[in-house]
Design an enzyme around this catalytic site. Structure first.
Site, PDB file in Angstrom:
ATOM      1  CE  LYS A  38      -0.322  -0.023   5.041  1.00  0.00           C
ATOM      2  NZ  LYS A  38      -1.118  -0.432   6.196  1.00  0.00           N
ATOM      3  NE  ARG A 134      -6.574   1.307  12.251  1.00  0.00           N
ATOM      4  CZ  ARG A 134      -5.382   1.072  11.735  1.00  0.00           C
ATOM      5  NH1 ARG A 134      -4.458   2.022  11.717  1.00  0.00           N
ATOM      6  NH2 ARG A 134      -5.076  -0.123  11.261  1.00  0.00           N
ATOM      7  CE1 TYR A 256      13.712  31.576   3.324  1.00  0.00           C
ATOM      8  CE2 TYR A 256      13.784  29.192   3.076  1.00  0.00           C
ATOM      9  CZ  TYR A 256      13.605  30.457   2.529  1.00  0.00           C
ATOM     10  OH  TYR A 256      13.333  30.587   1.203  1.00  0.00           O
ATOM     11  CG  MET A 304       9.742  23.714  -1.299  1.00  0.00           C
ATOM     12  SD  MET A 304       8.802  24.792  -2.389  1.00  0.00           S
ATOM     13  CE  MET A 304       7.783  25.662  -1.219  1.00  0.00           C
TER      14      MET A 304
HETATM   15  C1  LIG Z   1      -0.285  -1.559   6.778  1.00  0.00           C
HETATM   16  C2  LIG Z   1      -0.877  -2.773   7.384  1.00  0.00           C
HETATM   17  C3  LIG Z   1      -0.064  -3.879   7.703  1.00  0.00           C
HETATM   18  C4  LIG Z   1       1.449  -3.868   7.585  1.00  0.00           C
HETATM   19  O1  LIG Z   1       1.980  -3.337   8.768  1.00  0.00           O
HETATM   20  P1  LIG Z   1       3.562  -3.217   9.028  1.00  0.00           P
HETATM   21  O2  LIG Z   1       3.649  -2.748  10.422  1.00  0.00           O
HETATM   22  O3  LIG Z   1       4.074  -2.216   8.046  1.00  0.00           O
HETATM   23  O4  LIG Z   1       4.139  -4.566   8.794  1.00  0.00           O
HETATM   24  C5  LIG Z   1      -0.689  -5.014   8.198  1.00  0.00           C
HETATM   25  N1  LIG Z   1      -2.028  -5.060   8.365  1.00  0.00           N
HETATM   26  C6  LIG Z   1      -2.835  -4.017   8.083  1.00  0.00           C
HETATM   27  C7  LIG Z   1      -4.291  -4.122   8.311  1.00  0.00           C
HETATM   28  C8  LIG Z   1      -2.282  -2.841   7.606  1.00  0.00           C
HETATM   29  O5  LIG Z   1      -3.081  -1.791   7.336  1.00  0.00           O
END
Ligand SMILES: *Cc1c(COP(=O)(O)O)cnc(C)c1O
Length: 360
Positions: A38, A134, A256, A304
């Protein structure tokens, strides 16, 4: 060919990536290790990463269907698990056409599933809330949810949940979360998936049928108290070039806000990377970078497009020299610590402006 003027880039070591995958998979040998790609493979370029892994991996995971479709368009044929499930009822049609597995977490998604024709033939993954609060169904609602599903879906069910503290090896919470999920898994004799990267290393009992490997795939340790993670090799090296060197006298300031001033006659290198590239603006004076075999500190504020580095102590330094911001020599954790953030955020924020290039 894309013309490149500025040599700021993230090199992606695909051999290290595959080795990390195989290494972590060997730690959970009874489980199917899902490669989580992802967020553009945690900023590593999902196409590059998925193509390198696809011969070795059965299942990829992404957050939502748009990310999975992009992988299909780039020619990835593996099954893909959608971690946040459908956002729209039409996602079911797309999942059906493209072999996407949906993780369902809410009643409205179950309603969409039941109303959808033709029925999904892929496994359904049900997310159970075991304490993260969550996403996921409450433990007490699971019987009711499962009773609504047809027998084929019931037989192909995968129950899953997510840890809130698995990076802390001494935490009791993961043990409790697993103890909440396991009775359901036994009751329905179905498959289960619980472990993220840290869960894989710290809580072997959570390996289950599928692990969900994200961060550690990219060679970053998800936990700082486990010897097993020492074998991981960072996949991304973020690099930029020195584009100017200035001499700064005692009392003069750099950057800056005049936040840093020289306490000795200093040689300051200006490097072509800034917060628009994803280098954290919060990085404090003293954050390490690597130049010509030495670790040296950034000084003054991150701009930047540029940062400034104190290279007074380097005997050899010139315009055009390469600077590593993180990667094989500078741990991304040291940058995260001096920027009040975490490695995950730094990786996923490397911006579009920075080309991701497979290391040769
Ligand atoms: C992103 C995600 C993972 C992977 O987690 P890591 O800590 O990066 O290994 C696993 N399960 C779910 C539901 C996630 O959203």
């Amino acid at each position: 060919m894309r013309y490149i003027s500025r040599d700021t880039q993230a090199t992606i070591d695909l051999n290290a990536l595959v080795e990390n995958y195989q290494y972590v998979a060997s730690i959970a040998p009874q489980s199917n290790t899902i490669a989580v790609v992802k967020a553009d493979a945690y900023g590593h370029d999902a196409n590059l990463v998925a193509h390198a892994l696809s011969p070795h991996v059965e299942l990829f995971a992404v957050g939502f269907i748009d990310e999975a479709l992009a992988l299909r368009q780039s020619g990835i044929k593996n099954n893909i698990l959608i971690l946040e499930g459908p956002f729209k009822v039409s996602d079911f049609t797309i999942a059906h056409e493209h072999n996407f597995l949906l993780m369902l977490h809410s009643d409205y998604q179950i309603d969409w599933l039941l109303s959808h024709q033709p029925q999904l033939t892929q496994n359904i993954w049900l997310k159970v809330d075991t304490g993260m609060n969550r996403l996921g169904f409450a433990i007490d609602d699971i019987d009711n949810i499962i009773s609504k599903l047809d027998t084929t879906t019931q037989q192909n069910l995968v129950l899953c949940s997510h840890f809130s503290t698995s990076e802390q090896i001494t935490s009791r919470k993961p043990v409790e979360q697993l103890a909440r999920l396991k009775p359901l898994v036994e009751k329905y004799s179905c498959q289960f998936s619980m472990a993220n990267s840290a869960g894989i290393f710290n809580f072997p009992a959570s390996h289950g049928d599928y692990t969900r490997l994200g961060l550690a795939l990219y060679g970053i340790s998800p936990t700082d108290n486990n010897l097993l993670t020492e074998q991981l090799n960072p996949v991304m090296t973020l690099q930029a070039k020195i584009i100017a060197i200035h001499q700064v006298e005692i009392g003069e300031t750099v950057g800056y806000g005049d936040t840093w001033s020289a306490t000795r006659t200093s040689k300051i290198a200006t490097v072509a990377i800034g917060y628009a590239d994803g280098y954290p603006r919060n990085a404090k004076s003293g954050t390490p970078v690597f130049i010509n075999g030495r670790v040296v500190p950034i000084v003054g504020r991150v701009s930047m497009d540029m940062i400034t580095v104190d290279v007074t102590d380097l005997t050899v330094v010139a315009v055009g020299d390469s600077v590593e911001l993180w990667g094989k020599h500078i741990s991304i954790d040291s940058v995260a610590k001096s920027s009040d953030t975490i490695n995950y955020e730094l990786l996923t924020r490397v911006s579009k402006r920075v080309p991701k290039v497979a290391a040769s």
